[in-house]
Scaffold this active site. Sequence first.
Site: not given
Ligand SMILES: C=C1C[C@]23C[C@H]1CC[C@H]2[C@]1(C)CCC[C@@](C)(C(=O)O)[C@H]1[C@@H]3C(=O)O
Ligand SMILES: O=C(O)CCC(=O)C(=O)O
Ligand SMILES: [Fe+2]
Length: 393
Positions: A257, A259, A313, A323
């Site tokens: 994704h 951010d 990333h 982790r």
């Molecule tokens: C605005 C946001 C949505 C998420 C948290 C913040 C910034 C990163 C996003 C996220 C981590 C991107 C990957 C998918 C996601 C659903 C996750 O894995 O947590 C995303 C976060 C979210 O929507 O809660």
């Molecule tokens: O845990 C990490 O190193 C990255 C997590 C991340 O990219 C996020 O929460 O947006």
């Molecule tokens: Fe991220």
Amino acid sequence: MDTSAPTLLLCPSSSDINNHLHHRDHNGHLIFDSSFLQKQQRIPSQFIWPCRDLVSNKVPELTTPLVDLRGYLAGDDAAKRRAADLVRVACSTHGFFQVTNHGVDAALIQAGHAHMDGFFKLPIEWKLKASKKTGSTWGYSGAHADRFSSNLPWKETLTFGCHGKESSASCNAIIRDYFTSVLGEDFEQAGVVFQRYYKAMEELSLVIMELLAVSLGVEDELHFRKFYEDMSSSSFIRCNYYPPCQEPSLTLGTGPHCDPTSITILHQDQVGGLEVFTHNKWHSIRPHPHAFVINIGDTFMALSNGRYKSCLHRAVVNRSRERRSLAFFVCPREDKVVRPPNDLLGTQGTRRYPDFTWSDLLHFTQKHYRADAATLHNFTHWLLSSSSSTPPY
Ligand SMILES: C=C1C[C@]23C[C@H]1CC[C@H]2[C@]1(C)CCC[C@@](C)(C(=O)O)[C@H]1[C@@H]3C(=O)O
Ligand SMILES: O=C(O)CCC(=O)C(=O)O
Ligand SMILES: [Fe+2]
């Protein structure tokens, strides 16, 4: 976004597991009880990601600059220029750099990790008391199993902030009160620590915003600092906990994704697992105990008119070590219009992205779209298709 996650059966390897009611909430959603799941031979199919997302031959390390902020914070002009040069090169390519001598107390960082560990080590019943309420971004989530039904991330998260308050001054007790109201008085100290951590992140964010303005050559070096000065109404902390996984090559801790936020200030423990996709392959980001990883998000990429890159990333997991990472997501006040300063429009005045607000982009990622590699692109189309106005750019 699939928000109607059906009743999901866990690892249908034996009926006793399927009938283990402990693994479904009152809506029938899967409960990510990592202490139970880790003991199973296979991971549930909902956690298995597509091969294209899992490619991870021996990844090379990304040589992100370690930007020493000591001189910059002391007002040394030459140090400021050196820091700005390092930031410019990194942000124009992959959007990641690390900062040291940032002024954040090492003991506060350690306390944040300790309280994060204390929360995630609670029994699942305790963590579920902090479960995210529908429509809220705050709270505990196990694998986002209440939001998605496939490509589940192998992680637990706890997300909170100060939003809803007009000024950071009134933010002084919001996080402490959140912890005590949701988890009880025993968690007051955790709330106090995260409140202090939030304040330290706000201060560091404004330093980074000034450094970004200097590196971009924006005429008013305080431009972004002023744009984010009331960030406490929408910026938030996310604690990420990645349990060890018995099949780490089949799943991801956080999927690929960009951010959607402005910048992210992340402190990772020493385990490693954060990877950035640049120059057509995945690269690892080496953990440094006293450094923060800073990355550009979609909102700042738009604010810089595309000059700085919000980069793909992910977080990978491993078989043996848990982790943790502590992310601070910087967001502008929700109603502010994200629009680049004129000196970033170039001679033609070309705009790369339409005006938008963080409120709209957050709503898009929480209600309509799972943030991935193309969030901003799809958000732009969604925004323009849902607004009658013609593109302002
Ligand atoms: C605005 C946001 C949505 C998420 C948290 C913040 C910034 C990163 C996003 C996220 C981590 C991107 C990957 C998918 C996601 C659903 C996750 O894995 O947590 C995303 C976060 C979210 O929507 O809660
Ligand atoms: O845990 C990490 O190193 C990255 C997590 C991340 O990219 C996020 O929460 O947006
Ligand atoms: Fe991220």
